[in-house]
Design a protein around this motif. Structure first.
Motif, mmCIF file in Angstrom:
data_model
loop_
_atom_site.group_PDB
_atom_site.id
_atom_site.type_symbol
_atom_site.label_atom_id
_atom_site.label_comp_id
_atom_site.label_asym_id
_atom_site.label_seq_id
_atom_site.Cartn_x
_atom_site.Cartn_y
_atom_site.Cartn_z
ATOM 1 N N LEU A 1 0.869 -1.298 -0.084
ATOM 2 C CA LEU A 1 -0.128 -0.007 -0.040
ATOM 3 C C LEU A 1 0.984 1.362 0.077
ATOM 4 C CD1 LEU A 1 -2.879 1.191 0.035
ATOM 5 C CD2 LEU A 1 -2.857 1.032 2.485
ATOM 6 N N LEU A 2 2.051 1.319 0.904
ATOM 7 C CA LEU A 2 2.593 2.149 0.659
ATOM 8 C C LEU A 2 3.450 2.664 -0.663
ATOM 9 C CD1 LEU A 2 4.700 1.802 4.167
ATOM 10 C CD2 LEU A 2 3.040 3.718 3.733
ATOM 11 N N VAL A 3 3.899 1.442 -1.177
ATOM 12 C CA VAL A 3 4.612 1.918 -2.489
ATOM 13 C C VAL A 3 3.320 2.220 -3.478
ATOM 14 C CG1 VAL A 3 5.570 0.525 -4.484
ATOM 15 C CG2 VAL A 3 6.211 0.109 -2.095
ATOM 16 N N ALA A 4 2.260 1.663 -3.480
ATOM 17 C CA ALA A 4 1.332 2.209 -4.385
ATOM 18 C C ALA A 4 0.929 3.527 -3.865
ATOM 19 C CB ALA A 4 -0.135 1.302 -3.959
ATOM 20 N N GLY A 5 0.778 4.032 -2.777
ATOM 21 C CA GLY A 5 0.801 5.535 -2.507
ATOM 22 C C GLY A 5 1.726 6.375 -3.242
ATOM 23 N N TYR B 1 3.962 5.665 -5.543
ATOM 24 C CA TYR B 1 3.920 5.801 -7.073
ATOM 25 C C TYR B 1 2.736 6.390 -7.503
ATOM 26 C CZ TYR B 1 4.241 3.535 -11.744
ATOM 27 O OH TYR B 1 4.410 3.657 -13.067
ATOM 28 N N ALA B 2 1.610 6.555 -6.721
ATOM 29 C CA ALA B 2 0.603 7.393 -7.101
ATOM 30 C C ALA B 2 0.799 9.058 -6.973
ATOM 31 C CB ALA B 2 -0.750 7.232 -6.313
ATOM 32 N N LEU B 3 1.556 9.377 -5.995
ATOM 33 C CA LEU B 3 1.935 10.563 -5.670
ATOM 34 C C LEU B 3 2.798 11.094 -6.933
ATOM 35 C CD1 LEU B 3 2.600 10.540 -1.812
ATOM 36 C CD2 LEU B 3 1.129 11.926 -3.103
ATOM 37 N N LEU B 4 3.611 10.298 -7.223
ATOM 38 C CA LEU B 4 4.451 10.727 -8.423
ATOM 39 C C LEU B 4 3.455 11.193 -9.746
ATOM 40 C CD1 LEU B 4 7.494 8.190 -8.730
ATOM 41 C CD2 LEU B 4 7.609 10.701 -8.524
ATOM 42 N N ALA B 5 2.444 10.520 -9.806
ATOM 43 C CA ALA B 5 1.521 10.894 -10.762
ATOM 44 C C ALA B 5 0.966 12.112 -10.465
ATOM 45 C CB ALA B 5 0.579 9.689 -11.047
ATOM 46 N N GLY B 6 1.074 12.718 -9.463
ATOM 47 C CA GLY B 6 0.328 13.935 -8.826
ATOM 48 C C GLY B 6 -1.010 13.422 -8.291
ATOM 49 N N PHE B 7 -1.170 12.130 -7.950
ATOM 50 C CA PHE B 7 -2.210 11.834 -7.579
ATOM 51 C C PHE B 7 -3.653 12.050 -8.383
ATOM 52 C CE2 PHE B 7 -4.801 10.492 -3.438
ATOM 53 C CZ PHE B 7 -4.335 9.171 -3.401
ATOM 54 N N ALA B 8 -3.406 11.670 -9.619
ATOM 55 C CA ALA B 8 -4.619 12.047 -10.374
ATOM 56 C C ALA B 8 -5.687 10.822 -9.999
ATOM 57 C CB ALA B 8 -4.043 11.646 -11.923
ATOM 58 N N VAL B 9 -6.965 11.106 -10.669
ATOM 59 C CA VAL B 9 -7.944 10.344 -10.229
ATOM 60 C C VAL B 9 -7.990 8.973 -10.709
ATOM 61 C CG1 VAL B 9 -10.344 10.253 -11.074
ATOM 62 C CG2 VAL B 9 -9.644 12.188 -10.576
ATOM 63 N N PRO B 10 -7.323 8.482 -11.613
ATOM 64 C CA PRO B 10 -7.374 6.995 -12.116
ATOM 65 C C PRO B 10 -6.296 6.380 -10.874
ATOM 66 C CG PRO B 10 -6.957 8.242 -14.270
ATOM 67 C CD PRO B 10 -7.054 9.284 -12.879
ATOM 68 N N ALA B 11 -5.192 7.127 -10.651
ATOM 69 C CA ALA B 11 -4.275 6.599 -9.559
ATOM 70 C C ALA B 11 -4.959 6.447 -7.980
ATOM 71 C CB ALA B 11 -3.131 7.439 -9.458
ATOM 72 N N GLN B 12 -5.956 7.552 -7.705
ATOM 73 C CA GLN B 12 -6.793 7.458 -6.782
ATOM 74 C C GLN B 12 -7.691 6.379 -6.647
ATOM 75 O OE1 GLN B 12 -8.750 11.097 -5.917
ATOM 76 N NE2 GLN B 12 -7.183 12.551 -6.859
ATOM 77 N N THR C 1 -7.167 3.492 -7.968
ATOM 78 C CA THR C 1 -6.267 2.230 -7.545
ATOM 79 C C THR C 1 -5.821 2.123 -6.051
ATOM 80 O OG1 THR C 1 -5.685 2.317 -10.058
ATOM 81 C CG2 THR C 1 -4.548 1.024 -8.179
ATOM 82 N N VAL C 2 -5.319 3.277 -5.527
ATOM 83 C CA VAL C 2 -4.879 3.210 -3.919
ATOM 84 C C VAL C 2 -5.987 2.913 -3.216
ATOM 85 C CG1 VAL C 2 -4.062 4.842 -2.248
ATOM 86 C CG2 VAL C 2 -3.096 4.990 -4.696
ATOM 87 N N TYR C 3 -7.428 3.505 -3.408
ATOM 88 C CA TYR C 3 -8.458 3.110 -2.538
ATOM 89 C C TYR C 3 -8.941 1.748 -2.537
ATOM 90 C CZ TYR C 3 -9.153 8.050 -2.872
ATOM 91 O OH TYR C 3 -8.966 9.627 -2.696
ATOM 92 N N MET C 4 -8.603 0.858 -3.687
ATOM 93 C CA MET C 4 -9.166 -0.421 -3.856
ATOM 94 C C MET C 4 -8.013 -1.350 -3.103
ATOM 95 S SD MET C 4 -10.045 -2.401 -7.419
ATOM 96 C CE MET C 4 -11.215 -1.538 -7.731
#
Length: 784
Positions: A301-305, A307-318, A320-323
């Motif tokens: 989960l930490l790695v996913a978060g 990596y998502a931050l590197l994407a600017g925490f865009a909606v598609p990344a959000q 995935t992180v929620y799931m």
């Protein structure tokens, strides 16, 4: 649970369709209803149980609706007052995102910390452009800008405003979702200065890290065409991908892979989970403190978060992180993670965090794809081979998402299953890991290997994209055909053994065969599109279509032809243009012509542009427009009234004076389209075609400029309606107030594209009807 979450999401989606927001007082009423519901006794019988569940369902729907309304109220409260549009304002703030270079300067988001102009009110989060200044010796470019820098700037702003066209992109909704409440530009001023090179806040540090990663990849791959794709895969910066590459990825249906997508985040998270699980189990001391599977879940989960931050925490990344967070929570609590419950929790978290995400096509496509995969894999008898399972999933996603794709984009990639079979393993298992490792380690050969793999994959995708039947395109289907097709898809994908599964495909018949409405014989429809400061109009008869200009070029990579005209034609079912008139050599009229010619079959092009003009270089048949040309389509007469043929021998003549003037006349009304003629050309028309210029509808000459629309000309045309194609707060000040006053003095109704959006004119047996698209598409976020 899934049903209640679905109702919450539908409530939030219903709010986004409203022309106005409900009062905040309804939130208190909802809170009171929830309190009363909690006080009710438990159900004692079937009837009471039914009533209780019905009440819960209504509360879930109302909860989603009112939560979305509350969030919208908060976002809309931070706005730019109309009286401060276009005025110089001094502000101090921080560059909040990754600055994007453009062909005219640089664009960036800006967090306003302090407003130094007395009485001025500025939203907290805005987007700015800093343009290059033209000088005699060339251009003076803006200084190098970086995320997290604090600046003092002189700026001019305007309220959120975008183009408004049927089946077009809603820029105003996109700005609101991102919390951007004004757009503008930096004014040239010697007092603009850097105050602090770095503001140490977590969000700015993340953006600076993203900038470092981008620079690392670009410097390691200075001559690699795939560098832009690697930047997108590493930090989610899709601006780095060229327009031609996006075309290939879209036509092959792999565009969802070419950024930090949910698939990539899941793959990287899963790899981290496996590595931590393997290593943790080999340490008795660590296992004694925390179970290996729980430690692995936290690490994943930490790695996913991250990596998502590197994407600017865009909606598609959000999403995935929620799931993944829902899965991790199930593992940490020692619960068996039920797939449908995980999906419901991820859906609830995504919409609760951002109710406007339901407006994003990716929201429905990503959750829809996951739901389809669960539908065809969970609870089925037998364990098929991996190939059969893969083929089943590909078939389910293709069939199940086709109705949504046709409704949203009016096209579906036919080669998508084959393209994804190639691209998913290459990109997710090869390019992404090599890129991320190559960014961290100080060795460039890993990045070069990733770029080579991406080039190889792109080469194969280019071949697929060039196939004649690579993409299925059609008109926008009627709204009722989409749910019917979705029900048919669910029936067709049902478990084996259910009788008549093939009958589900019949649900697709209306989606594919119900045609868009067209004018009856003798009628003519004219749609003046909203292309900003420019002109483009589509003229349709019963069996023919003509495009009158193609709007401006917005930048070196995009124009109104690709952004507005081609999507409109596709959505309306116009598969080819019988004629295309490019009136004169001004970029606000011809800037999108090349894109149209490259995307739509065109019978002939009539233009006053020189033979070597790039805008019409792709035309298969090209003729000069001149006074005296006439033709008839389906009982509708077309006549070119200007320019005179002899004008082509006068090189000193201005381009505006050589505009192609078109008269469209039907039994139910007429319209004059004079492009950018000025008063001299108007007088010439009065001398040569005095009676022919009379029309029921006038397209305002030269966007309502002060050099056009002379009193004598308007008196002779005598229009009952004037349509002004003009950009919002354009730098020319069009239309001029005195010119609008002349139209109104005639008693003419005035419609403007900056205020009314695209203007749809219908000359039918019932008379003339005219309506702006904004009147049809009213949403609460639109500026009144």
């Amino acid at each position: 649970m899934l049903l209640n979450v679905a109702l919450f999401v539908l409530g939030a989606a219903w709010l986004q369709q409203q022309p106005g927001l409900p009062s905040v007082l309804w939130v208190y009423a909802f809170a009171a209803a929830v309190f009363v519901r909690l006080l009710l006794p438990s159900a004692a019988g079937p009837r009471q149980l039914l009533l209780r569940r019905t009440g819960d369902a209504l509360l879930c729907f109302a909860g989603g609706f009112l939560w979305a309304a509350l969030v919208a109220h908060v976002k809309l409260a931070d706005q730019l007052p109309p009286e401060w549009e276009g005025r110089d304002i001094w502000v101090r703030g921080v560059i909040a995102d990754l600055p994007q270079a453009t062909d005219r300067g640089v664009r960036f988001e800006f967090d306003v910390e302090q407003v130094n102009t007395p009485l001025a009110q500025v939203p907290r989060h805005i987007t700015l452009s800093w343009y290059a200044e033209g000088k005699a010796a060339g251009f003076v470019w803006p200084p190098s800008l970086h995320s997290g820098e604090r600046w003092q700037l002189s700026i001019r702003l305007r309220r959120p405003h975008g183009l408004a066209n049927p089946n077009g992109f809603d820029f105003e909704a996109w700005l609101l979702e991102r919390g951007i409440r004004a757009t503008g530009y930096v004014r040239p001023d010697p007092a603009n200065r850097l105050l602090q090179p770095m503001v140490w806040r977590p969000s700015y540090l993340v953006e600076r890290a993203r900038e470092w990663v981008r620079n690392r990849i670009v410097s390691a791959l200075p001559d690699q065409s795939s560098a832009g794709v690697l930047v997108a895969l590493a930090i989610g910066d899709q601006q780095a991908i060229s327009r031609d590459e996006w075309t290939v990825f879209t036509r092959t249906g792999v565009n969802h892979l070419m950024s930090i997508s949910g698939l990539h985040i899941t793959m990287v998270s899963g790899l981290s989970f496996a590595l931590v699980l393997w290593s943790w189990r080999r340490s008795p001391r660590l296992i004694a403190r925390l179970a290996a599977v729980k430690a692995a879940a936290i690490a994943g989960l930490l790695v996913a978060g991250g990596y998502a931050l590197l994407a600017g925490f865009a909606v598609p990344a959000q999403r995935t992180v929620y799931m993944l967070g829902a899965v991790a929570a199930g593992l940490l609590l020692g619960l068996a993670a039920e797939p449908l419950s995980v999906l419901a929790l991820a859906l609830l978290a995504a919409v609760a965090a951002d109710p406007m995400c339901v407006l994003a096509p990716g929201f429905w496509l990503s959750f829809g794809a996951v739901a389809l995969i669960m539908y065809v894999t969970l609870g089925r008898i037998g364990q098929p081979s991996w190939f059969v399972n893969w083929a089943r999933v590909q078939w389910a996603v293709t069939i199940g998402l086709t109705p949504v794709l046709l409704a949203l984009f009016q096209q579906v990639s036919v080669v998508s299953p084959l393209a994804n079979a190639l691209a998913i393993p290459v990109v997710s298992l090869g390019v992404v890991p090599l890129t991320l490792i190559g960014v961290v380690l100080p060795v460039d050969w890993l990045l070069r290997l990733a770029a080579w793999l991406m080039w190889l994959c792109t080469t194969c995708l280019q071949w697929m994209s060039a196939l004649p039947a690579a993409v299925w395109q059609q008109h926008a289907p009627p709204w009722w055909a989409v749910p019917l097709a979705l029900l048919g898809a669910a029936w067709a994908l049902a478990p084996r053994g259910l009788p008549g599964r093939w009958l589900g495909l019949l649900g697709f018949v209306p989606l594919l065969v119900v045609e868009s409405p067209v004018p009856a014989p003798g009628e003519v429809w004219v749609d003046v599109l909203d292309v900003g400061q420019g002109l483009s109009a589509v003229v349709r008869t019963h069996r023919h279509a003509l495009l009158y200009d193609a709007g401006p070029a917005f930048s070196s990579d995009t124009d109104a032809g690709s952004r507005v005209v081609v999507p409109f034609l596709r959505a309306q079912g116009v598969e080819q243009l019988d004629g295309f008139m490019v009136t004169h050599d001004d970029s606000d009229h011809s800037g999108g012509a090349a894109s149209v010619l490259g995307a739509v079959p065109v019978g002939w092009v009539a233009t006053s542009l020189p033979a070597e003009a790039p805008a019409v270089a792709l035309a298969r048949r090209r003729v000069r427009c001149f006074s005296g040309q006439t033709w008839e389509w389906d009982g509708v007469r077309f006549a070119v009234l200007h320019p005179d043929w002899r004008s082509y021998n006068l090189p000193e003549l201005k381009d505006n004076a050589r505009s192609c003037v078109l008269k469209v006349e039907s039994a139910f009304g007429s319209m004059l389209l004079p492009a950018d003629i000025e008063q001299g050309s108007e007088m010439e028309l009065l001398r040569t075609h005095r009676e022919a210029v009379r029309a029921d509808v006038l397209l305002a000459p030269h966007h309502g400029s002060g050099t056009s629309s002379s009193i004598a000309f308007l008196a002779q045309v005598a229009p009952g309606l004037v349509v002004i194609p003009v950009g919002y707060r354009n730098r020319f000040g069009h239309p001029k107030p005195e010119v609008v006053a002349r139209y109104e003095a005639l008693g003419a109704r005035v419609l403007r594209s900056d205020r009314d959006g695209a203007v749809m004119l219908r000359f039918t047996a019932d008379g003339l009807s005219a309506e702006g698209y904004r009147a049809q598409y009213r949403r609460y976020w639109q500026d009144r």
